[in-house]
Design a protein around this motif. Structure first.
Motif, mmCIF file in Angstrom:
data_model
loop_
_atom_site.group_PDB
_atom_site.id
_atom_site.type_symbol
_atom_site.label_atom_id
_atom_site.label_comp_id
_atom_site.label_asym_id
_atom_site.label_seq_id
_atom_site.Cartn_x
_atom_site.Cartn_y
_atom_site.Cartn_z
ATOM 1 N N HIS A 8 0.832 -1.209 0.000
ATOM 2 C CA HIS A 8 0.000 0.000 0.000
ATOM 3 C C HIS A 8 0.863 1.255 0.000
ATOM 4 C CE1 HIS A 8 -3.211 2.787 0.964
ATOM 5 N NE2 HIS A 8 -2.536 3.188 2.038
ATOM 6 N N LYS A 9 1.906 1.264 0.832
ATOM 7 C CA LYS A 9 2.752 2.443 0.965
ATOM 8 C C LYS A 9 3.659 2.655 -0.243
ATOM 9 C CE LYS A 9 6.212 4.458 4.067
ATOM 10 N NZ LYS A 9 6.981 4.261 5.327
ATOM 11 N N GLU A 10 4.236 1.566 -0.774
ATOM 12 C CA GLU A 10 5.233 1.691 -1.833
ATOM 13 C C GLU A 10 4.631 1.730 -3.239
ATOM 14 O OE1 GLU A 10 8.081 -1.432 -1.402
ATOM 15 O OE2 GLU A 10 8.382 -1.070 0.747
ATOM 16 N N VAL A 11 3.536 0.984 -3.446
ATOM 17 C CA VAL A 11 3.008 0.833 -4.810
ATOM 18 C C VAL A 11 1.851 1.776 -5.098
ATOM 19 C CG1 VAL A 11 1.961 -0.795 -6.439
ATOM 20 C CG2 VAL A 11 3.764 -1.577 -4.882
ATOM 21 N N PHE A 12 0.958 1.957 -4.156
ATOM 22 C CA PHE A 12 -0.275 2.694 -4.441
ATOM 23 C C PHE A 12 -0.284 4.144 -3.941
ATOM 24 C CE2 PHE A 12 -1.484 -1.816 -4.491
ATOM 25 C CZ PHE A 12 -2.025 -1.882 -5.771
ATOM 26 N N VAL A 13 0.221 4.392 -2.758
ATOM 27 C CA VAL A 13 0.204 5.757 -2.221
ATOM 28 C C VAL A 13 0.922 6.756 -3.118
ATOM 29 C CG1 VAL A 13 0.986 7.210 -0.301
ATOM 30 C CG2 VAL A 13 -0.112 5.016 0.166
ATOM 31 N N PRO A 14 2.111 6.436 -3.657
ATOM 32 C CA PRO A 14 2.800 7.405 -4.521
ATOM 33 C C PRO A 14 2.002 7.792 -5.769
ATOM 34 C CG PRO A 14 4.322 5.699 -3.803
ATOM 35 C CD PRO A 14 2.948 5.244 -3.414
ATOM 36 N N SER A 51 -7.521 -1.683 -5.833
ATOM 37 C CA SER A 51 -7.242 -0.312 -5.401
ATOM 38 C C SER A 51 -8.188 0.665 -6.076
ATOM 39 C CB SER A 51 -5.791 0.067 -5.731
ATOM 40 O OG SER A 51 -5.577 0.045 -7.143
ATOM 41 N N VAL A 52 -8.265 1.866 -5.479
ATOM 42 C CA VAL A 52 -9.112 2.926 -6.006
ATOM 43 C C VAL A 52 -8.344 4.236 -5.928
ATOM 44 C CG1 VAL A 52 -10.173 3.350 -3.751
ATOM 45 C CG2 VAL A 52 -11.370 4.055 -5.829
#
Length: 243
Positions: A8-14, A51-52
């Motif tokens: 979640h932190k490395e792939v989607f948040v950015p 993811s959204v």
């Protein structure tokens, strides 16, 4: 940090996305990957993620994320828009099973999750998300347990289960606290009784000692009186003999 939290932190948040669900999977049948495709790396972990986007209108995607042996990073390998999903096959509608299949417009994958519970949670959230965000031509969910496709919202049901669990834990803690308090009171009462008993014994001992001292003083006084009387008598006898 868990693998899912790291994804979640490395792939989607950015990229301005929020991961709704993820399940660690393995293929039912091992797929040979060319040496160059993996960069010469060996074993790897695979996650299917839902993811959204944070911005409106919301865009949902299903992403295959991998982490190769020896590499600390998670990387995207394949990605599909939610409206490309055609079918979710739960394999067995009569019992929990870790297996499930995903059919897209251009791909078909057969997966085995790390556990039946992990797969059920992912399918439940995926079904709810499809019902909420896809206005038409929704994907087909087949061979899935009815508890995963019920009218109750998956997230709500999870919250309800969590509340039930927390209430049970709270009741257990209250009961345990009451037991400890009762036990503590019992210990205090026992300690108080012990102290009272000790005080009473000490008082009794002092009283007995006082009585003994009193009797000793009386005997001493008697002896002194006797001695004085003896001295007087002796003096009288001595004076008599002189005469």
């Amino acid at each position: 940090m868990s693998a899912k939290a790291a994804i979640h932190k490395e792939v989607f948040v950015p990229h301005g996305e929020k991961m709704l669900a993820a399940v660690q999977v393995k293929r039912k049948t091992k797929k040979k990957i060319p040496f160059l495709a993996t960069g010469g790396q060996g074993d790897y972990l695979t996650f299917i993620c839902l993811s959204v986007t944070n911005k409106k209108p919301a865009l949902l995607t299903i992403t295959k994320v991998k982490k190769f042996q020896g590499s600390p990073a998670f990387v995207k390998r394949s990605q599909w828009a939610i409206d490309q999903l055609r079918q979710v096959n739960g394999i067995d509608s009569n019992k929990d099973s870790p297996e499930f299949d995903l059919t897209f417009d251009t791909a078909y994958d057969q997966w085995v999750a790390g556990s039946a519970g992990e797969k059920c949670t992912f399918v439940q959230i995926l079904h709810h998300t499809c019902q909420r965000y896809i206005p038409s031509r929704k994907p087909e969910f087949v061979n899935c347990q009815s508890k995963l496709l019920g009218e109750a919202q998956p997230v709500d049901s999870v919250i309800v289960r969590c509340k039930v669990f927390m209430n049970r834990v709270r009741k257990d803690l209250v009961a345990h606290h009451s037991h400890l308090r009762r036990r503590g009171n019992s210990i205090l009462h026992s300690a108080a009784d012990s102290v009272t008993s000790a005080v009473q014994k000490a008082s009794q001992a002092l009283n007995e000692r006082g009585e003994r001292l009193g009797r000793a003083e009386e005997r001493t006084a008697d002896m002194m009186n006797s001695a004085e009387q003896f001295a007087v008598t002796a003096h009288k006898l001595a004076m008599k003999h002189k005469c």
